[in-house]
Design a protein around this motif. Structure first.
Motif, PDB file in Angstrom:
ATOM      1  N   TYR A  44       0.832  -1.197   0.000  1.00  0.00           N
ATOM      2  CA  TYR A  44       0.000   0.000   0.000  1.00  0.00           C
ATOM      3  C   TYR A  44       0.870   1.253   0.000  1.00  0.00           C
ATOM      4  O   TYR A  44       0.484   2.281  -0.528  1.00  0.00           O
ATOM      5  N   PHE A  45       2.047   1.181   0.636  1.00  0.00           N
ATOM      6  CA  PHE A  45       2.896   2.365   0.718  1.00  0.00           C
ATOM      7  C   PHE A  45       4.349   1.936   0.812  1.00  0.00           C
ATOM      8  O   PHE A  45       4.675   0.862   1.335  1.00  0.00           O
ATOM      9  N   LEU A  46       5.239   2.790   0.312  1.00  0.00           N
ATOM     10  CA  LEU A  46       6.682   2.601   0.414  1.00  0.00           C
ATOM     11  C   LEU A  46       7.327   3.956   0.630  1.00  0.00           C
ATOM     12  O   LEU A  46       6.921   4.945   0.003  1.00  0.00           O
ATOM     13  N   PHE A  47       8.337   4.020   1.488  1.00  0.00           N
ATOM     14  CA  PHE A  47       9.094   5.247   1.672  1.00  0.00           C
ATOM     15  C   PHE A  47      10.020   5.457   0.487  1.00  0.00           C
ATOM     16  O   PHE A  47      10.657   4.517  -0.001  1.00  0.00           O
ATOM     17  N   LEU A  48      10.142   6.705   0.041  1.00  0.00           N
ATOM     18  CA  LEU A  48      11.151   7.063  -0.943  1.00  0.00           C
ATOM     19  C   LEU A  48      12.470   7.323  -0.216  1.00  0.00           C
ATOM     20  O   LEU A  48      12.479   7.547   1.006  1.00  0.00           O
ATOM     21  N   PRO A  49      13.620   7.270  -0.899  1.00  0.00           N
ATOM     22  CA  PRO A  49      14.912   7.463  -0.237  1.00  0.00           C
ATOM     23  C   PRO A  49      14.941   8.744   0.602  1.00  0.00           C
ATOM     24  O   PRO A  49      14.407   9.776   0.203  1.00  0.00           O
ATOM     25  N   GLY A  50      15.566   8.665   1.753  1.00  0.00           N
ATOM     26  CA  GLY A  50      15.621   9.802   2.663  1.00  0.00           C
ATOM     27  C   GLY A  50      14.570   9.728   3.747  1.00  0.00           C
ATOM     28  O   GLY A  50      14.787  10.191   4.869  1.00  0.00           O
ATOM     29  N   GLY A  51      13.402   9.180   3.425  1.00  0.00           N
ATOM     30  CA  GLY A  51      12.360   8.991   4.422  1.00  0.00           C
ATOM     31  C   GLY A  51      11.413  10.141   4.618  1.00  0.00           C
ATOM     32  O   GLY A  51      10.508  10.064   5.449  1.00  0.00           O
ATOM     33  N   GLU A  52      11.561  11.238   3.860  1.00  0.00           N
ATOM     34  CA  GLU A  52      10.668  12.390   4.025  1.00  0.00           C
ATOM     35  C   GLU A  52       9.514  12.402   3.036  1.00  0.00           C
ATOM     36  O   GLU A  52       8.624  13.234   3.125  1.00  0.00           O
ATOM     37  N   SER A  53       9.532  11.483   2.065  1.00  0.00           N
ATOM     38  CA  SER A  53       8.452  11.374   1.085  1.00  0.00           C
ATOM     39  C   SER A  53       8.000   9.930   1.014  1.00  0.00           C
ATOM     40  O   SER A  53       8.728   9.007   1.404  1.00  0.00           O
ATOM     41  N   ILE A  54       6.810   9.755   0.468  1.00  0.00           N
ATOM     42  CA  ILE A  54       6.208   8.419   0.485  1.00  0.00           C
ATOM     43  C   ILE A  54       5.449   8.186  -0.808  1.00  0.00           C
ATOM     44  O   ILE A  54       4.945   9.131  -1.444  1.00  0.00           O
ATOM     45  N   ALA A  55       5.388   6.932  -1.250  1.00  0.00           N
ATOM     46  CA  ALA A  55       4.602   6.534  -2.421  1.00  0.00           C
ATOM     47  C   ALA A  55       3.409   5.734  -1.937  1.00  0.00           C
ATOM     48  O   ALA A  55       3.557   4.819  -1.112  1.00  0.00           O
ATOM     49  N   LEU A  56       2.225   6.056  -2.434  1.00  0.00           N
ATOM     50  CA  LEU A  56       0.981   5.448  -1.965  1.00  0.00           C
ATOM     51  C   LEU A  56       0.242   4.795  -3.127  1.00  0.00           C
ATOM     52  O   LEU A  56       0.190   5.337  -4.236  1.00  0.00           O
ATOM     53  N   LEU A  57      -0.341   3.624  -2.872  1.00  0.00           N
ATOM     54  CA  LEU A  57      -1.207   2.980  -3.851  1.00  0.00           C
ATOM     55  C   LEU A  57      -2.584   3.620  -3.745  1.00  0.00           C
ATOM     56  O   LEU A  57      -3.242   3.530  -2.707  1.00  0.00           O
TER      57      LEU A  57
ATOM     58  N   GLY B 198      -0.610   1.420 -13.387  1.00  0.00           N
ATOM     59  CA  GLY B 198       0.673   0.860 -12.973  1.00  0.00           C
ATOM     60  C   GLY B 198       0.796   0.576 -11.506  1.00  0.00           C
ATOM     61  O   GLY B 198       1.890   0.304 -11.024  1.00  0.00           O
ATOM     62  N   GLY B 199      -0.313   0.614 -10.749  1.00  0.00           N
ATOM     63  CA  GLY B 199      -0.215   0.456  -9.312  1.00  0.00           C
ATOM     64  C   GLY B 199      -0.411  -0.953  -8.800  1.00  0.00           C
ATOM     65  O   GLY B 199      -0.420  -1.166  -7.599  1.00  0.00           O
ATOM     66  N   GLY B 200      -0.581  -1.917  -9.701  1.00  0.00           N
ATOM     67  CA  GLY B 200      -0.784  -3.286  -9.246  1.00  0.00           C
ATOM     68  C   GLY B 200       0.370  -3.807  -8.434  1.00  0.00           C
ATOM     69  O   GLY B 200       0.203  -4.553  -7.480  1.00  0.00           O
ATOM     70  N   ALA B 201       1.586  -3.431  -8.812  1.00  0.00           N
ATOM     71  CA  ALA B 201       2.798  -3.747  -8.041  1.00  0.00           C
ATOM     72  C   ALA B 201       3.799  -2.653  -8.360  1.00  0.00           C
ATOM     73  O   ALA B 201       3.924  -2.242  -9.515  1.00  0.00           O
ATOM     74  N   PHE B 202       4.486  -2.146  -7.355  1.00  0.00           N
ATOM     75  CA  PHE B 202       5.459  -1.095  -7.626  1.00  0.00           C
ATOM     76  C   PHE B 202       6.616  -1.212  -6.645  1.00  0.00           C
ATOM     77  O   PHE B 202       6.519  -1.879  -5.617  1.00  0.00           O
ATOM     78  N   ALA B 203       7.735  -0.571  -7.009  1.00  0.00           N
ATOM     79  CA  ALA B 203       8.939  -0.592  -6.172  1.00  0.00           C
ATOM     80  C   ALA B 203       9.550   0.793  -6.183  1.00  0.00           C
ATOM     81  O   ALA B 203       9.341   1.576  -7.121  1.00  0.00           O
ATOM     82  N   VAL B 204      10.320   1.118  -5.149  1.00  0.00           N
ATOM     83  CA  VAL B 204      11.026   2.404  -5.095  1.00  0.00           C
ATOM     84  C   VAL B 204      12.519   2.135  -5.023  1.00  0.00           C
ATOM     85  O   VAL B 204      12.967   1.103  -4.506  1.00  0.00           O
ATOM     86  N   ALA B 205      13.304   3.075  -5.565  1.00  0.00           N
ATOM     87  CA  ALA B 205      14.755   2.945  -5.574  1.00  0.00           C
ATOM     88  C   ALA B 205      15.321   3.169  -4.171  1.00  0.00           C
ATOM     89  O   ALA B 205      14.631   3.642  -3.264  1.00  0.00           O
ATOM     90  N   LYS B 206      16.597   2.847  -4.004  1.00  0.00           N
ATOM     91  CA  LYS B 206      17.238   2.970  -2.702  1.00  0.00           C
ATOM     92  C   LYS B 206      18.015   4.269  -2.543  1.00  0.00           C
ATOM     93  O   LYS B 206      18.222   4.736  -1.429  1.00  0.00           O
ATOM     94  N   ALA B 207      18.478   4.850  -3.659  1.00  0.00           N
ATOM     95  CA  ALA B 207      19.279   6.073  -3.581  1.00  0.00           C
ATOM     96  C   ALA B 207      18.677   7.224  -4.376  1.00  0.00           C
ATOM     97  O   ALA B 207      18.970   8.384  -4.092  1.00  0.00           O
ATOM     98  N   HIS B 208      17.865   6.932  -5.376  1.00  0.00           N
ATOM     99  CA  HIS B 208      17.276   7.958  -6.234  1.00  0.00           C
ATOM    100  C   HIS B 208      15.769   8.080  -5.967  1.00  0.00           C
ATOM    101  O   HIS B 208      15.153   7.119  -5.514  1.00  0.00           O
ATOM    102  N   PRO B 209      15.188   9.236  -6.253  1.00  0.00           N
ATOM    103  CA  PRO B 209      13.745   9.411  -6.028  1.00  0.00           C
ATOM    104  C   PRO B 209      12.918   8.769  -7.149  1.00  0.00           C
ATOM    105  O   PRO B 209      12.073   9.411  -7.775  1.00  0.00           O
ATOM    106  N   TRP B 210      13.161   7.506  -7.413  1.00  0.00           N
ATOM    107  CA  TRP B 210      12.559   6.804  -8.544  1.00  0.00           C
ATOM    108  C   TRP B 210      11.502   5.824  -8.067  1.00  0.00           C
ATOM    109  O   TRP B 210      11.600   5.236  -6.993  1.00  0.00           O
ATOM    110  N   LEU B 211      10.537   5.628  -8.949  1.00  0.00           N
ATOM    111  CA  LEU B 211       9.468   4.674  -8.712  1.00  0.00           C
ATOM    112  C   LEU B 211       9.288   3.835  -9.969  1.00  0.00           C
ATOM    113  O   LEU B 211       9.202   4.379 -11.076  1.00  0.00           O
ATOM    114  N   PHE B 212       9.254   2.522  -9.829  1.00  0.00           N
ATOM    115  CA  PHE B 212       9.046   1.609 -10.949  1.00  0.00           C
ATOM    116  C   PHE B 212       7.639   1.039 -10.822  1.00  0.00           C
ATOM    117  O   PHE B 212       7.278   0.467  -9.788  1.00  0.00           O
ATOM    118  N   ASP B 213       6.804   1.189 -11.874  1.00  0.00           N
ATOM    119  CA  ASP B 213       5.430   0.705 -11.782  1.00  0.00           C
ATOM    120  C   ASP B 213       5.253  -0.594 -12.569  1.00  0.00           C
ATOM    121  O   ASP B 213       6.164  -1.068 -13.252  1.00  0.00           O
TER     122      ASP B 213
END
Length: 492
Positions: free
Chosen positions: A292-305, A328-343
């Motif tokens: 449902y949710f994943l933190f983006l790198p740094g922890g101050e932003s978040i990605a939500l389904l 693209g929200g059926g499954a998603f991932a966030v990067a570890k160092a960049h503010p990237w989201l893969f859908d």
């Protein structure tokens, strides 16, 4: 240059040796762990120093143990209410305000027929009643939970060190573990267990129990019992927050994120509401589970389904509207160092610049979306699997896709990557659609396929004859595989 012809017998011997090394793979079972009274080891989580498995118990609690648990849960709830609100009276006032806000939102956003079905005046009264009622019910009936297998008995977490040393940390009675997460510094393990219950008249009480285990002492250090906690607990990458998901009573699509400040271990006032569809389902005879949710790198932003199969990226602080990725929200991932989201459509988004960074040309076009993904190798690669169970490496600079050889294709599934990123472990349905029984439990037989994360070569299949792989995790150089009755230690 003279060359000597290799005799046929030597060729055959070399071939047999190659097959033996290939079939044996890098992992060998070295120990079987049977823990007193514990079985059904899931969910599992890999860490640097530890692996963690939830468990349930064969031993039914005695009346004295149930009474002691009832008193303990009462004290946790009472302490949380007084710590966060000052008193039960102030808690009830806060819940009334929550009900008023929910009713106002209903008036503004709900359709006319919805308001007839669930009038705002009813919402105003029902929300505080639901929230307090759920807590009061659990305080009186900690043994009344009925999911997922009827009365469970004692439940908790097994911590496993790299040498196979095992420690059981009890969590409670009749509350299966549903979510685990290690803190980034390796000091804590957050555990969410489900205390939800249903009365004989069908009334459901949604309650979650959050426990934080001190890994140095292997004991629970902090805990909360909260009404309307749904699932998923997760530390931010900087370790400053522990996030958990709550659901609006009577409206399962209306959710919100809450946060615990890990410096003070106090629940923050910050709440991020959002609307989301359910995120679990079955595809190709396997259960799929998206976050449902994943933190983006740094922890101050978040990605939500979000609803409509979309993903929203937004800062935790402030009320700015999220940058929304449609579809693209059926499954998603966030990067570890960049503010990237893969859908799940194979698109790589830059959430900071709010633009598309890369679009992958999927081998099967729009027909098969990705069902799981993970960033590895400093975000240079995304490891992903689609509906056809094809495990793929995607270059985040060029979009080039690498797949395994003929032996490796279509052998993937829900997977996790070892902490050193050398291996990918995928649950895979065994041949023949075999069903495995264990008392009242019935499960499709699953094997564990092990891939080289760089070449995507299938190295090994772990098959538990007469049983099934329930879950697996890695700690250091050790792989732990769990079934209904035991945990098995494999080493390279």
């Amino acid at each position: 240059m003279l060359t000597k012809k290799i005799p046929n017998w030597m060729k055959i011997l070399l071939l047999l040796l190659t097959v033996t090394v290939w079939a044996g793979g890098p992992w060998h079972r070295v120990k079987t762990l049977r823990l007193p009274g514990a079985f059904f080891f899931t969910p599992a989580l890999s860490g640097g120093n530890y692996a963690a498995f939830g468990y349930i118990s064969k031993a039914k609690p005695t009346p004295a143990e149930i009474e002691a648990e009832r008193k303990r849960i009462r004290s946790i709830i009472d302490g949380s209410i007084k710590r966060e609100y000052g008193s039960w009276e102030k808690y009830e006032e806060a819940m009334k305000k929550t009900g008023e806000k929910a009713a106002e939102k209903e008036r503004e956003e709900a359709s006319a027929w919805t308001q007839k079905l669930m009038p705002p005046s009813l919402v105003k009264e029902a929300v505080p009643l639901f929230l307090k009622g759920a807590l009061m019910w659990v305080m009186a009936h900690p043994e009344a939970q009925s999911e997922p297998f009827g009365n469970l008995g004692k439940t908790g977490v097994v911590l496993l060190g790299g040498e196979g040393e095992a420690t059981q940390v009890p969590i409670g009675i009749d509350q299966p573990v549903v979510s685990l997460d290690f803190s980034p510094d390796g000091r804590w393990l957050a555990v969410l267990s489900n205390m939800s219950s249903e009365e004989k008249n069908g009334k459901i009480h949604i309650v979650g129990h959050i426990s934080v285990i001190d890994l140095s002492r292997k004991k629970v250090a902090h805990e909360w019992v909260l009404a309307n906690v749904a699932d998923q607990v997760r530390f931010s990458p900087d370790g400053r927050r522990l996030a958990f998901l709550v659901v609006k009573p009577g409206a399962p699509y209306e959710k919100a994120l809450r946060f615990i400040d890990t410096a003070r271990w106090k629940i923050e006032k910050e709440t991020i509401p959002f609307t989301s569809v359910q995120h679990t389902g079955k595809g190709f005879r396997m259960k799929r589970h998206s976050p449902y949710f994943l933190f983006l790198p740094g922890g101050e932003s978040i990605a939500l389904l979000l609803k409509g199969n979309s993903i929203g990226c937004r800062p935790i602080k402030g009320n700015n509207p999220p940058f929304t990725v449609r579809g693209g929200g059926g499954a998603f991932a966030v990067a570890k160092a960049h503010p990237w989201l893969f859908d799940d459509n194979g698109r790589l988004w830059d959430c900071r610049r709010e633009r598309l960074h890369l679009k992958v040309r999927r081998p099967h076009g729009f027909m098969f979306n990705y069902t799981a993904a993970s960033f590895i190798e400093g975000d240079r690669t995304v490891l992903a699997v689609d509906h056809t169970r094809r495990l793929q490496r995607i270059d985040t600079r060029s979009g080039r896709i690498q797949t395994g050889d003929a032996r490796s294709r279509h052998k993937g599934g829900p997977f996790f990557v070892s902490p050193d990123e050398r291996y990918a472990f995928a649950l895979y349905p065994a041949k023949g659609n075999e069903i495995v029984h264990y008392g009242p439990l019935r499960r499709r037989k699953m094997d564990l396929n092990i891939f080289d994360a760089r070449t995507l070569r299938l190295l090994q299949t772990i098959d538990l004859p007469g049983s099934t792989v329930i879950d697996a995790a890695v700690a250091g150089e050790s792989l732990f595989v769990g079934d209904f009755e035991a945990l098995y230690l494999y080493r390279r």
